[in-house]
Every structure is written in C-alpha cells, then in structure tokens.
Write a protein that holds these residues in place. Sequence first.
Motif, PDB file in Angstrom:
ATOM      1  N   GLY A  14    -121.893  29.678  10.207  1.00 19.06           N
ATOM      2  CA  GLY A  14    -120.465  29.946  10.000  1.00 19.06           C
ATOM      3  C   GLY A  14    -119.607  28.700  10.188  1.00 19.06           C
ATOM      4  N   SER A  15    -120.164  27.662  10.847  1.00 17.30           N
ATOM      5  CA  SER A  15    -119.356  26.462  11.104  1.00 17.30           C
ATOM      6  C   SER A  15    -119.029  25.693   9.820  1.00 17.30           C
ATOM      7  N   ILE A  16    -119.782  25.926   8.760  1.00 20.79           N
ATOM      8  CA  ILE A  16    -119.446  25.299   7.477  1.00 20.79           C
ATOM      9  C   ILE A  16    -118.133  25.864   6.935  1.00 20.79           C
ATOM     10  N   LYS A  17    -117.752  27.031   7.424  1.00 17.91           N
ATOM     11  CA  LYS A  17    -116.510  27.675   6.968  1.00 17.91           C
ATOM     12  C   LYS A  17    -115.406  27.560   8.019  1.00 17.91           C
ATOM     13  N   TRP A  18    -115.753  27.691   9.308  1.00 18.13           N
ATOM     14  CA  TRP A  18    -114.758  27.910  10.351  1.00 18.13           C
ATOM     15  C   TRP A  18    -114.702  26.826  11.409  1.00 18.13           C
ATOM     16  N   GLY A  19    -115.515  25.787  11.306  1.00 21.20           N
ATOM     17  CA  GLY A  19    -115.571  24.810  12.393  1.00 21.20           C
ATOM     18  C   GLY A  19    -116.316  25.384  13.580  1.00 21.20           C
ATOM     19  N   GLY A  20    -115.904  24.998  14.783  1.00 22.39           N
ATOM     20  CA  GLY A  20    -116.660  25.399  15.977  1.00 22.39           C
ATOM     21  C   GLY A  20    -115.826  26.154  16.981  1.00 22.39           C
ATOM     22  N   LEU A  21    -116.459  26.514  18.086  1.00 20.41           N
ATOM     23  CA  LEU A  21    -115.763  27.236  19.157  1.00 20.41           C
ATOM     24  C   LEU A  21    -114.656  26.388  19.774  1.00 20.41           C
ATOM     25  N   ARG A  22    -114.760  25.077  19.684  1.00 19.64           N
ATOM     26  CA  ARG A  22    -113.726  24.192  20.182  1.00 19.64           C
ATOM     27  C   ARG A  22    -112.429  24.305  19.390  1.00 19.64           C
ATOM     28  N   ASP A  23    -112.491  24.851  18.199  1.00 21.38           N
ATOM     29  CA  ASP A  23    -111.321  24.839  17.312  1.00 21.38           C
ATOM     30  C   ASP A  23    -110.390  26.015  17.580  1.00 21.38           C
ATOM     31  N   TRP A  24    -109.093  25.728  17.504  1.00 23.32           N
ATOM     32  CA  TRP A  24    -108.051  26.741  17.663  1.00 23.32           C
ATOM     33  C   TRP A  24    -108.310  27.904  16.719  1.00 23.32           C
ATOM     34  N   GLY A  25    -108.247  29.104  17.276  1.00 19.41           N
ATOM     35  CA  GLY A  25    -108.363  30.288  16.435  1.00 19.41           C
ATOM     36  C   GLY A  25    -109.741  30.913  16.425  1.00 19.41           C
ATOM     37  N   ASN A  26    -110.753  30.190  16.892  1.00 19.88           N
ATOM     38  CA  ASN A  26    -112.105  30.762  16.880  1.00 19.88           C
ATOM     39  C   ASN A  26    -112.411  31.588  18.125  1.00 19.88           C
ATOM     40  N   ILE A  27    -111.536  31.533  19.113  1.00 19.27           N
ATOM     41  CA  ILE A  27    -111.527  32.477  20.234  1.00 19.27           C
ATOM     42  C   ILE A  27    -110.077  32.946  20.322  1.00 19.27           C
ATOM     43  N   ILE A  28    -109.843  34.230  20.439  1.00 11.87           N
ATOM     44  CA  ILE A  28    -108.458  34.714  20.489  1.00 11.87           C
ATOM     45  C   ILE A  28    -107.984  34.876  21.936  1.00 11.87           C
ATOM     46  N   ALA A  29    -108.797  35.493  22.762  1.00 13.82           N
ATOM     47  CA  ALA A  29    -108.415  35.698  24.164  1.00 13.82           C
ATOM     48  C   ALA A  29    -109.669  35.967  24.984  1.00 13.82           C
ATOM     49  N   LEU A  30    -109.607  35.620  26.252  1.00 13.38           N
ATOM     50  CA  LEU A  30    -110.718  35.881  27.187  1.00 13.38           C
ATOM     51  C   LEU A  30    -110.144  36.430  28.481  1.00 13.38           C
ATOM     52  N   LYS A  31    -110.908  37.292  29.135  1.00  8.16           N
ATOM     53  CA  LYS A  31    -110.618  37.635  30.519  1.00  8.16           C
ATOM     54  C   LYS A  31    -111.728  37.036  31.367  1.00  8.16           C
TER      55      LYS A  31
ATOM     56  N   ILE B  24    -116.044  34.040  35.606  1.00  8.62           N
ATOM     57  CA  ILE B  24    -117.043  34.869  34.928  1.00  8.62           C
ATOM     58  C   ILE B  24    -116.328  35.616  33.810  1.00  8.62           C
ATOM     59  N   ILE B  25    -116.742  35.366  32.561  1.00  8.51           N
ATOM     60  CA  ILE B  25    -116.114  36.036  31.421  1.00  8.51           C
ATOM     61  C   ILE B  25    -116.395  37.538  31.511  1.00  8.51           C
ATOM     62  N   THR B  26    -115.333  38.342  31.486  1.00  8.24           N
ATOM     63  CA  THR B  26    -115.520  39.796  31.563  1.00  8.24           C
ATOM     64  C   THR B  26    -115.092  40.512  30.279  1.00  8.24           C
ATOM     65  N   GLU B  27    -114.377  39.799  29.417  1.00 11.73           N
ATOM     66  CA  GLU B  27    -113.995  40.399  28.132  1.00 11.73           C
ATOM     67  C   GLU B  27    -113.687  39.280  27.155  1.00 11.73           C
ATOM     68  N   VAL B  28    -114.069  39.492  25.901  1.00 11.20           N
ATOM     69  CA  VAL B  28    -113.791  38.502  24.857  1.00 11.20           C
ATOM     70  C   VAL B  28    -113.031  39.181  23.729  1.00 11.20           C
ATOM     71  N   GLU B  29    -112.044  38.472  23.173  1.00  9.73           N
ATOM     72  CA  GLU B  29    -111.415  38.903  21.918  1.00  9.73           C
ATOM     73  C   GLU B  29    -111.634  37.781  20.921  1.00  9.73           C
ATOM     74  N   MET B  30    -112.315  38.120  19.831  1.00 12.39           N
ATOM     75  CA  MET B  30    -112.767  37.091  18.898  1.00 12.39           C
ATOM     76  C   MET B  30    -112.379  37.483  17.475  1.00 12.39           C
ATOM     77  N   PRO B  31    -112.213  36.477  16.604  1.00 19.04           N
ATOM     78  CA  PRO B  31    -111.889  36.778  15.214  1.00 19.04           C
ATOM     79  C   PRO B  31    -113.113  37.259  14.431  1.00 19.04           C
ATOM     80  N   LEU B  32    -112.885  37.962  13.373  1.00 21.00           N
ATOM     81  CA  LEU B  32    -113.961  38.418  12.487  1.00 21.00           C
ATOM     82  C   LEU B  32    -113.762  37.853  11.086  1.00 21.00           C
ATOM     83  N   ALA B  33    -114.866  37.711  10.382  1.00 17.58           N
ATOM     84  CA  ALA B  33    -114.849  37.293   8.977  1.00 17.58           C
ATOM     85  C   ALA B  33    -115.307  38.487   8.135  1.00 17.58           C
ATOM     86  N   PRO B  34    -115.067  38.440   6.831  1.00 16.14           N
ATOM     87  CA  PRO B  34    -115.606  39.524   6.001  1.00 16.14           C
ATOM     88  C   PRO B  34    -117.131  39.466   5.966  1.00 16.14           C
TER      89      PRO B  34
END
Lengths: 474, 474
Positions: free
Chosen positions: B160-177, B207-217
């Motif tokens: 997926g990084s050919i389309k979206w870059g990496g986890l370091r990039d803005w927008g590839n993680i939305i929110a974490l608890k 300790i990550i207890t919840e993730v909110e992440m973007p989805l692709a089609p």
Amino acid sequence: MTARYDIAALKARLGGIRSEDNPALVKQKSRDFFWYSPVLKRKLDHVTADIIVLPTSEAEVLEVLTAAHALGIPVTPRGTGTGNYGQAMPLSGGVLLDLSGFNKVKAIAPGRYVAEPGAIMARIDDETRRHSRQELRLHPSTYQTASIGGFIAGGSGGVGSIKWGGLRDWGNIIALKVATMEASPRILELSGEDLHKVAHAYGTNGIITEVEMPLAPAYDWVDVILGFGSLRAATEFANELGEQDGLALKNLAVVAAPAPHDYFLRHRKFLPRDSHLVIVMAADFAVDSLLAYAKRFRGAALLMRSDTLFPEEAKGLPPAYELGWNHTTLRALRVDPAITYLQVLYPFPNQVELVEAIHARFGDEVLCHLEFVRFDGKITCFGLPLVRFTTEERLEEIMAIHEAMGAPIFNPHRYTLEEGGMKQTDEAQLAFKRQADPQGLLNPGKMIAWEDPAYDYASGKTFLFRSLSEAGVG
Amino acid sequence: MTARYDIAALKARLGGIRSEDNPALVKQKSRDFFWYSPVLKRKLDHVTADIIVLPTSEAEVLEVLTAAHALGIPVTPRGTGTGNYGQAMPLSGGVLLDLSGFNKVKAIAPGRYVAEPGAIMARIDDETRRHSRQELRLHPSTYQTASIGGFIAGGSGGVGSIKWGGLRDWGNIIALKVATMEASPRILELSGEDLHKVAHAYGTNGIITEVEMPLAPAYDWVDVILGFGSLRAATEFANELGEQDGLALKNLAVVAAPAPHDYFLRHRKFLPRDSHLVIVMAADFAVDSLLAYAKRFRGAALLMRSDTLFPEEAKGLPPAYELGWNHTTLRALRVDPAITYLQVLYPFPNQVELVEAIHARFGDEVLCHLEFVRFDGKITCFGLPLVRFTTEERLEEIMAIHEAMGAPIFNPHRYTLEEGGMKQTDEAQLAFKRQADPQGLLNPGKMIAWEDPAYDYASGKTFLFRSLSEAGVG
C-alpha cells in the motif's frame, strides 16, 4: 451556409430521431464556452450548424452517421457545450450531434462504471454513490452540467488530478466505444494504447458511444480555505501539502490576492482582501491531520472550513470545486468582463520558484491561480492565471514570455488541436483518422494535420497528451 | 531473572485476567522475528519475560498496568510478535503484555475504522470488506498474522505504500488511545501532531488501547509478474510504472535474478532463473492498462498474471504480498539460512542509478530486492537486499558502504529505536515519555536517550520518522 448541404434529405432519413432546425435554437446550441477567450470570441462568434440532431441510443447514432455520410454532411459532436476551446463548434456547419439525451449509466462495479456519453457527471455520481459509495476520479469544475463524453473528448483533468493525474494518464480511462464515419459505420472497441487516439480529440476521429471509467471512493469532502500573507508562502504550503501522500485530498488550488475577495462574492465574508488563498477539498477524516499539518506553517490562517459552518453561514456557498479550475476564470469574468486566462504548466521541480518569478514579472496584469496535480508521478501545478486582456498581440507576448521563462503554455485561445497544445498529432493519429473518418466529415477544421498535409506536426513543443509514436520507451 | 520481581504478588492482583508463567511458554512468547538478524539472534536469544499477561479489554490493561507499576515490574507490549527488530522482546524480563486477545473491530465508517490493538490485520479486512468493500491502506507482508497495534508501534509501511506512503505520513493514522504507566494509569487520546509520539515507539511511551485508521477501497487485486533481462531494465520499468498516477496499484517490487527462481519455490514454474522480476499488485480494472503500458518497454515479458491461471496452476501459490517486503527475506532464509538483509533508502531522484551502482559494487554478496513507495510526494524505492552473511564486521562494512554511496540505512540489526534509525528521539519525545512512563517501566532498554541522558540524539543521520521538533517548517 445551409445551401451547402441537403438538410431536407437528411431530415427525411432521420425517421423518429429528434432534430431541431430553428436557426435561433441551432445557433444557440452551436456555441460552447469559447467566449472565455476574446480571441475565440472574435473568430467563432458567427459559427452555426444547420441542424441539431439528438440521438438517444447507439443505434440512432449509427443511423445519423450513415445518413450524414451518404449526403456528405459534416457532423460535430457535443455533450452539453461546456468546453472552452470551441471544440464543439461546427466550423463547417452541417449536423450538430447533441448527445445529451444519450445518457444512461449502464453498469456499476467496484472501481468502475459504464455509461453512455451524454451522462452528466454529477448525475453519474448520484448513481454510483447510491450504488456503492463510489464517485468519479476526475471531473471539471462544470461537473454539475458537463457530460462524461465531452470531458473525455475535450477535457484533460481537473478536480481529482491532485490524486489521479489527468485523462492522459494510463488507467484514467478503461475502455471506449466509438462509432466511425463511414458508409456503414462500425463500432470500435478501444482499450489500452488505443484509448490515446480518441481522448482529447474533439470527436475528430469517431463518436464516443460508450465509456468505461474508473471510480474512486466517495467520501464526505470538506472545503478548507487557508490564508497566507504572500503568494510565495501559499504556493510553498500548497506544494508541500500536495506531497503529503497520506492525506485524502480531492483538490488543491492557490488563488492570489485580491482575486478571491474581489471575485468569490459569496465567500467574500471569509476572505480578507490581502489574503492569498490555498483552497483544499479534503475527506472528513483527513481534516484533523490537515489542520495539524498547517499549524506547522507560520502564518497559515484558517479562514473557513465547511464542516463547522452554521447552516445560515453555509447557505448559498458554492462548493470549493466551483472556485477552482475554469470556475475561477468564470467568477472573475462575471465581475470584470475584461479578464481572460491562460493555461500554464510549471514543471517539476522548479514550480514554486517559477510561479514567483513569472508573477513578479507581470504584476497585476496576470493574477496567479494554480491548481496542484500529480504529473508524471510528481506533485506540480498548472496555472490558469487571470489575465487583464488588452490586445491579442499583448496576449501572445505574455504567453511567449511564459514559455521563454520555462513554463509551457497550452493555448486556450486556439480552436485546433495542435495549436491548443494539448494533443500532439502524429502519423498514428492520422492513420486512425483515415480509418475512422476517411471523408474528413467529423468536426472538420479542428485537426490541422488532416486539413493541411504539409503541416509539420513533429514540433519540439510540450504537449499534454503526447504523440502516440513518441510515447514508446525502453 | 525471576528473583528481581515479585511475580507472585502480581498474579495475586490480576484477578480474572488470564496469565501464563510456564517458563517454556513464556520464553516462546517472549520472542519475535529477531532471528532474521544474526546479530540480534546472538544478542537476544536468551531474552525472556517472567510472565505473560493477556488482557482482553481496556479495563484489564489498566488493571495490569496499575499492578505492575505498584510492584515496579517492567511491561513490554506485544501483538503477535511478527516484528523483526526485537521490539517486542522484554530485555528486563517482567511482564510480557500479550494484546492478541484484545482484538475487536469497534466501528467502520466510510474511509475509516476503529479497532482494538490486538486485531489481526487480515481479520480487520474481512470485516471492513464485508461491511463496505473497504480495506486497510497499509499492511506488512505478515498481514495474515500481525496485529494492527504492533504494526503501528513497530512497523513503518509496506503493501500500500506505493499509493499512500508510510505510517510516518500525515493521515495514515487518524487517532490513537494509549494507556500511561503510572500509579493511576490514564488513557490519552492522541491525534494530529501527537500521533508522531507513539507511532514506531515500540510501546516505550504508552500502551496502545485503541486505533482509528483510514481505509482504502477494496478491489480485486491481481498479481502480475513481469520478467526483464537486466536489473537496470527492471528497476527503470518499476520506477516509471510507479509514476503512472492513474494506475491503481497496491504493491510494486523488484527482485533480482536468481533469487526469485531460487527462493520463490511455489512460483518457480513461472520464473526463468535469469529473469529479474517486477512483481505488481494491480486492481482488476487496471490490468489491461498496466499490460498495455508494459508493451511499450522492450524486453518486458509477462511471466504470470493471477487472474488467468487455471485453478490447478493457482493452487498453493502465495499472494504477491507474501513475495515482498520481509517475506522475500523469509523465503530466502528458508532455503539458505546464511541469508540476512538490510533496509535501505535509495533517495529520489537518483534511485535507479544508485541501485545499479550499489549492486554492481557488491555482486552476489548483496542481492537486490526493492519495494517502490511514495515518499515525500515522489516515487522512489526502499531496498531490503538479501545479504550473504559472513561476519558482523563485514555486515557493518556493507552498511557503511551503502551510506557512503548515498543510500541511508535503517539498521535492522539493532534493537534500540535510535540505532534502528527509523525513529528519531528528541526533547519532545523524552518529555512525553516522562509524562507517560515516569518510572521507565515500559519496554525498558529500547530508547537509548532515556537510559543514557548523555546520549546525543541530535545526529545528522537520516531518520524515517523524523524528530518532532525538527519536523516544523515555515
């Protein structure tokens, strides 16, 4: 002009296919948005067809083409006439083939749809959104009124190009069917390499009868407007924002002060006159990240975000895509009829410096309007600057200066494919035209290389849709 | 090691929370895929926790942290232990917090989902595909077994990084608890700028207890394998293919001959030993365009496309993503245990030349494996070359030569964040650690700057996840 063709005989052969030959109505339908250009306005204002014919199916298209071919009558196809280059204007009269009633969406699947050419883009999206929350990858700012067939035949990209590039790029058209102009017209099914023959060819080499196009996911798009103290800061920010690969953006434009305040009348309350704008369409789930990113830039002011407006504030505001692309020009023209525009490419990697240098050179005569796009795998920008028109000579001079400074122009003040600069003609293109339209009856006058065999099409100019033979590599 | 901590007291406080202290089972669960590296294998082979605790809810995580904090017992979080850097290995013993049972998908919406950290990525996709034909943007090649929390805490990108870059990039993680390690642990809700504190931090600061992440089609992805006569031709083709903005690709890798034939045993029947491969995952509707594009390249041979295989040919073939990223290394290791690997960045715009120059330098000792990605808005490639290991000194030398030639290394033979080179520590990062884990009980030994206040973290090295303070611009 009517004397040239036997329109009565044509009508007799049309059977139940709807047509219109009231001269006032025909003249009205023979016009597109050519009047954006004072040059095209002077050259094309007199143009009219002899009759409008309105087929609503492939069978009817084939009937019309058979009849017109038999009688030697030219045929110029048209969707809804929202193009700017006179591409749908019948230079030799004859039949104006209005395809707006041939407009069904025929199939929707994950990532793609099939439609008839006259389908309005916003109506396609109504259906694909309802079906499976999908939408068009690319559309012009005339999305609400323009047809998909017209976009493919005369457009190049627009909203969505920040993500997907343009219609010239592999994968942005999946397949097309086109009817040929022959004694017995055939339907050609084109895919892969062959698509490049018909895209942005103004209907000179076949009448598009079916399109198969890719779809993108349909998100809730939020309009975000940021203000900056200088054009340089706005351009730098937009360029870097465009390079953020993880942000789901749909459009990314820059408009220099004071154009937004002066021309975006419904948004004016949000827009300080000295603010240079970056106008973004971002997916709802990307807005937090976008604004966090913007906070890192000193001097970036959030002027508006559409998702937090009160209903009374939001009322009557056009969507951000109707502030961009040629709608920027349209809004300026409505306030100041002396405005016209250019189409400029600021090539990667020098786009930011080039924008600054060129606009410093022209001052108020050429107001900056940029649309950021993916282009050959990199982020760069096109310009649709607002030009205060004085004379055609000065307009030519402004374009020559752009090119001399390193920014190729796609001239929107010309109605031929070659002079417009988007579509490069070559031997493969001409060979295809010889097969699909041997008599040269399709949209005559738009392809110089066809009309004038001595025309040298192998120029060193930058073309958006590159020559078919040149595109080979390896 | 057990004598250091009062494990009996901890067990008494765990109530109904499942735990395991059978030493053989604990040792087994204390290991990740560190053994990909002969260096880490030597250094970490002895590492074991004292007890595994398996919370299945946020409340249980907080209970475990409260108890461990009260007793001064270190806690090292783990998903399913598919990381390669020893990131989930408890250097100081104590609690191994196995989050694999804390794994529900909690919400799915257009473009995003919310899940618990232990959710396996392929199982998330099962749910999001069924719900609305959506899927993860990014996943490692261990997609079938790896957890989303572990990926965020210890991964960087991948398919997926050919389309979206990496986890370091803005927008590839939305929110974490994240839960803090304090006398009364708190839950911090992070978004925007703050996400960078926790991404790729090995669980050292919460300790990550919840993730909110973007989805692709979610499309039907087709595996396409093309063969080339030289590494240079394969690399050039892959690079140019990656730059085709309109093609819906999910992964794009190059593996030099003879590695594919020698190591991709189930695909061997398709792979001539002298073919340098380009391995592509493309949406079904993009395959025609992709193959038409490939035809323009002299010498590109289509070796396999998964959508036209007979069922008996397709049987037992792993998906293309299990030929890529660290699965390339894994397949090589299974055939030849002397193989190890590196992580290299070939920076834009010289990536093609750099790949050729570096591999010419090393010959058979370092076999080329590239993964093309979007990186800061451009297409370039990472390398995970296959290295014939001889000595640690020679391995260091090979890395030094890469860096001297202009290709930064993210060293997978180190278990600390700083030496691994992906995550840059800085004052903001340390300040956050002081808040979230004041006693330094979370995954101790992994952040040098915490353990050694004299450590100079402001090096000139290239870090994948950049320093929080350095990232500011404008």
